[in-house]
Enzyme design. Sequence first.
Site, PDB file in Angstrom:
ATOM      1  N   HIS A  59      41.143  51.393  10.281  1.00  0.00           N
ATOM      2  CA  HIS A  59      40.634  50.036   9.993  1.00  0.00           C
ATOM      3  C   HIS A  59      41.805  49.048  10.086  1.00  0.00           C
ATOM      4  O   HIS A  59      42.557  48.863   9.144  1.00  0.00           O
ATOM      5  CB  HIS A  59      40.012  50.011   8.604  1.00  0.00           C
ATOM      6  CG  HIS A  59      39.202  48.777   8.308  1.00  0.00           C
ATOM      7  ND1 HIS A  59      39.282  47.617   9.065  1.00  0.00           N
ATOM      8  CD2 HIS A  59      38.273  48.532   7.347  1.00  0.00           C
ATOM      9  CE1 HIS A  59      38.440  46.719   8.559  1.00  0.00           C
ATOM     10  NE2 HIS A  59      37.825  47.238   7.525  1.00  0.00           N
TER      11      HIS A  59
ATOM     12  N   TYR B 108      42.377  43.250   6.080  1.00  0.00           N
ATOM     13  CA  TYR B 108      42.860  44.294   5.161  1.00  0.00           C
ATOM     14  C   TYR B 108      44.284  44.690   5.572  1.00  0.00           C
ATOM     15  O   TYR B 108      44.882  44.051   6.430  1.00  0.00           O
ATOM     16  CB  TYR B 108      41.891  45.492   5.163  1.00  0.00           C
ATOM     17  CG  TYR B 108      40.559  45.131   4.544  1.00  0.00           C
ATOM     18  CD1 TYR B 108      40.453  44.888   3.166  1.00  0.00           C
ATOM     19  CD2 TYR B 108      39.417  44.972   5.318  1.00  0.00           C
ATOM     20  CE1 TYR B 108      39.247  44.528   2.583  1.00  0.00           C
ATOM     21  CE2 TYR B 108      38.198  44.603   4.745  1.00  0.00           C
ATOM     22  CZ  TYR B 108      38.124  44.387   3.384  1.00  0.00           C
ATOM     23  OH  TYR B 108      36.932  44.016   2.818  1.00  0.00           O
TER      24      TYR B 108
ATOM     25  N   HIS C 152      39.778  42.561   9.942  1.00  0.00           N
ATOM     26  CA  HIS C 152      39.134  41.814   8.850  1.00  0.00           C
ATOM     27  C   HIS C 152      40.055  41.410   7.704  1.00  0.00           C
ATOM     28  O   HIS C 152      39.600  41.170   6.595  1.00  0.00           O
ATOM     29  CB  HIS C 152      37.939  42.606   8.277  1.00  0.00           C
ATOM     30  CG  HIS C 152      36.946  43.014   9.319  1.00  0.00           C
ATOM     31  ND1 HIS C 152      35.913  43.884   9.085  1.00  0.00           N
ATOM     32  CD2 HIS C 152      36.825  42.663  10.634  1.00  0.00           C
ATOM     33  CE1 HIS C 152      35.206  44.061  10.196  1.00  0.00           C
ATOM     34  NE2 HIS C 152      35.751  43.332  11.153  1.00  0.00           N
TER      35      HIS C 152
HETATM   36  C1  FNR Z   1      30.453  45.587   6.902  1.00  0.00           C
HETATM   37  N1  FNR Z   1      31.477  45.625   7.858  1.00  0.00           N
HETATM   38  C2  FNR Z   1      32.548  46.492   7.678  1.00  0.00           C
HETATM   39  N2  FNR Z   1      33.495  46.596   8.637  1.00  0.00           N
HETATM   40  C3  FNR Z   1      34.490  47.514   8.542  1.00  0.00           C
HETATM   41  O1  FNR Z   1      35.323  47.606   9.445  1.00  0.00           O
HETATM   42  N3  FNR Z   1      34.548  48.359   7.464  1.00  0.00           N
HETATM   43  C4  FNR Z   1      33.653  48.281   6.440  1.00  0.00           C
HETATM   44  O2  FNR Z   1      33.732  49.087   5.484  1.00  0.00           O
HETATM   45  C5  FNR Z   1      32.631  47.286   6.517  1.00  0.00           C
HETATM   46  N4  FNR Z   1      31.717  47.117   5.520  1.00  0.00           N
HETATM   47  C6  FNR Z   1      30.581  46.346   5.717  1.00  0.00           C
HETATM   48  C7  FNR Z   1      29.549  46.347   4.776  1.00  0.00           C
HETATM   49  C8  FNR Z   1      28.387  45.636   5.017  1.00  0.00           C
HETATM   50  C9  FNR Z   1      27.280  45.667   4.012  1.00  0.00           C
HETATM   51  C10 FNR Z   1      28.239  44.899   6.222  1.00  0.00           C
HETATM   52  C11 FNR Z   1      26.972  44.148   6.529  1.00  0.00           C
HETATM   53  C12 FNR Z   1      29.267  44.868   7.135  1.00  0.00           C
HETATM   54  C13 FNR Z   1      31.295  44.940   9.160  1.00  0.00           C
HETATM   55  C14 FNR Z   1      30.429  45.789  10.093  1.00  0.00           C
HETATM   56  O3  FNR Z   1      31.088  46.958  10.500  1.00  0.00           O
HETATM   57  C15 FNR Z   1      30.047  45.020  11.369  1.00  0.00           C
HETATM   58  O4  FNR Z   1      31.203  44.689  12.091  1.00  0.00           O
HETATM   59  C16 FNR Z   1      29.264  43.766  11.056  1.00  0.00           C
HETATM   60  O5  FNR Z   1      28.230  44.006  10.118  1.00  0.00           O
HETATM   61  C17 FNR Z   1      28.672  43.157  12.314  1.00  0.00           C
HETATM   62  O6  FNR Z   1      27.699  44.023  12.847  1.00  0.00           O
HETATM   63  P1  FNR Z   1      26.119  43.697  12.667  1.00  0.00           P
HETATM   64  O7  FNR Z   1      25.772  43.949  11.236  1.00  0.00           O
HETATM   65  O8  FNR Z   1      25.987  42.254  13.030  1.00  0.00           O
HETATM   66  O9  FNR Z   1      25.446  44.631  13.619  1.00  0.00           O
END
Ligand code: FNR
Length: 369
Positions: free
Chosen positions: A170, A175, A173
């Site tokens: 990861h 982190y 975002h």
């Molecule tokens: C996330 N996302 C996310 N990304 C990541 O890299 N690690 C994580 O643990 C999380 N956790 C997370 C929780 C929840 C509830 C959501 C909705 C999103 C981001 C996710 O991987 C993704 O990039 C985004 O949700 C965009 O994709 P969708 O939902 O538009 O298809």
Amino acid sequence: MSGTDTLFQAVKLDKLELKNRIVMAPMTRTMSPGNVPNDLNVEYYRRRAEGGVGLIVTEGTFVGHVAASGYPNVPAFFGEDALAGWKRVVNAVHDAGGKIAPQLWHVGAVRRPGVMPGGDTPGHSPSGMAFPGKVTGHAMTQQDIDDVVAAFAQAAKDAKDIGFDAIELHGAHGYLIDQFFWDGTNQREDAYGGDLEARSRFAIEILQAVRAAVGEDFPIIFRFSQWKQQNYAARLCETPEELGAFVNRLSDAGVDIFHCSSRRFWEPEFEGSDLNLAGWTRKLTGKPAITVGSVGLNADFLPEDGTANFKAAEPASIDNLLERTEREEFDLVAVGRALIANPDWANQVQAGKLADLAAYEKDMLKKLY
Ligand code: FNR
């Protein structure tokens, strides 16, 4: 190819064969009391594998460092109990014909003291900042850096040993790894700070240590983003040249597949071309890329006002996605919220039942189904 066939073709990447192009995006669910994956977690992932997902990337799971965790009830990726729980998840996904990679995570300065495990330990980050200019935590020493690098390598080795098919780091975002990349939160004056090449040194050390731990043949996926949770408009790279230099350094250090996180997959990354972030990354590195962001939905997952309430979204056309997939702009397509709303999203789309898909509502996050 016609219709959705191109999404459901088997794909043979250098180190990973998948039954189709659909990836479950990593999504934190905070449903693992004691930081151990339990029966509900096992069934949740099994359902997505049964529902046709080719590759599941798990929710972020934190590595074995005292300051790695940032939220309660997130599953750990160290210790006998947590790893035994993950092994059950792996077996369930494999039984259902799917493949799975854990998303290895360190939250860095996003951590607040009191989150367990870790107790009073403050957030650890390059310059003690979760937000530019605001020191709220501990600026990492060389020893801290070495410890975190070793923790990622150990987690990767454990992932391979318990049967995962790949790992994802990861690096997105805002982190820890991204806190090093971003000049807003990395103001170090040693070899880990300075220009983007120097700010990539931490990620590169992790990649090299992970590669040494898992060997040449085990796939390493690297997730990165331009946007930060602290600032959606932030960018690490303003031009294709800058992006090329950035991703090629990571590629040389061991990345096999890039997971290019954007909030809306159809948005061009740079002026003058409609390629998105995954499209550019694939073109510039020659490595496979995963696209993500509002696939099959009409609204992205973060509201503009910065309140992370994960608003609702209705099903939307995937025609643009299909066109881009057919053009081979990217190799794989990650789906997030649509897979929370529809565990069998992949099978439904393959069967042409788009009209039957459920909308995503944020209350769906309250339970694990
Ligand atoms: C996330 N996302 C996310 N990304 C990541 O890299 N690690 C994580 O643990 C999380 N956790 C997370 C929780 C929840 C509830 C959501 C909705 C999103 C981001 C996710 O991987 C993704 O990039 C985004 O949700 C965009 O994709 P969708 O939902 O538009 O298809």
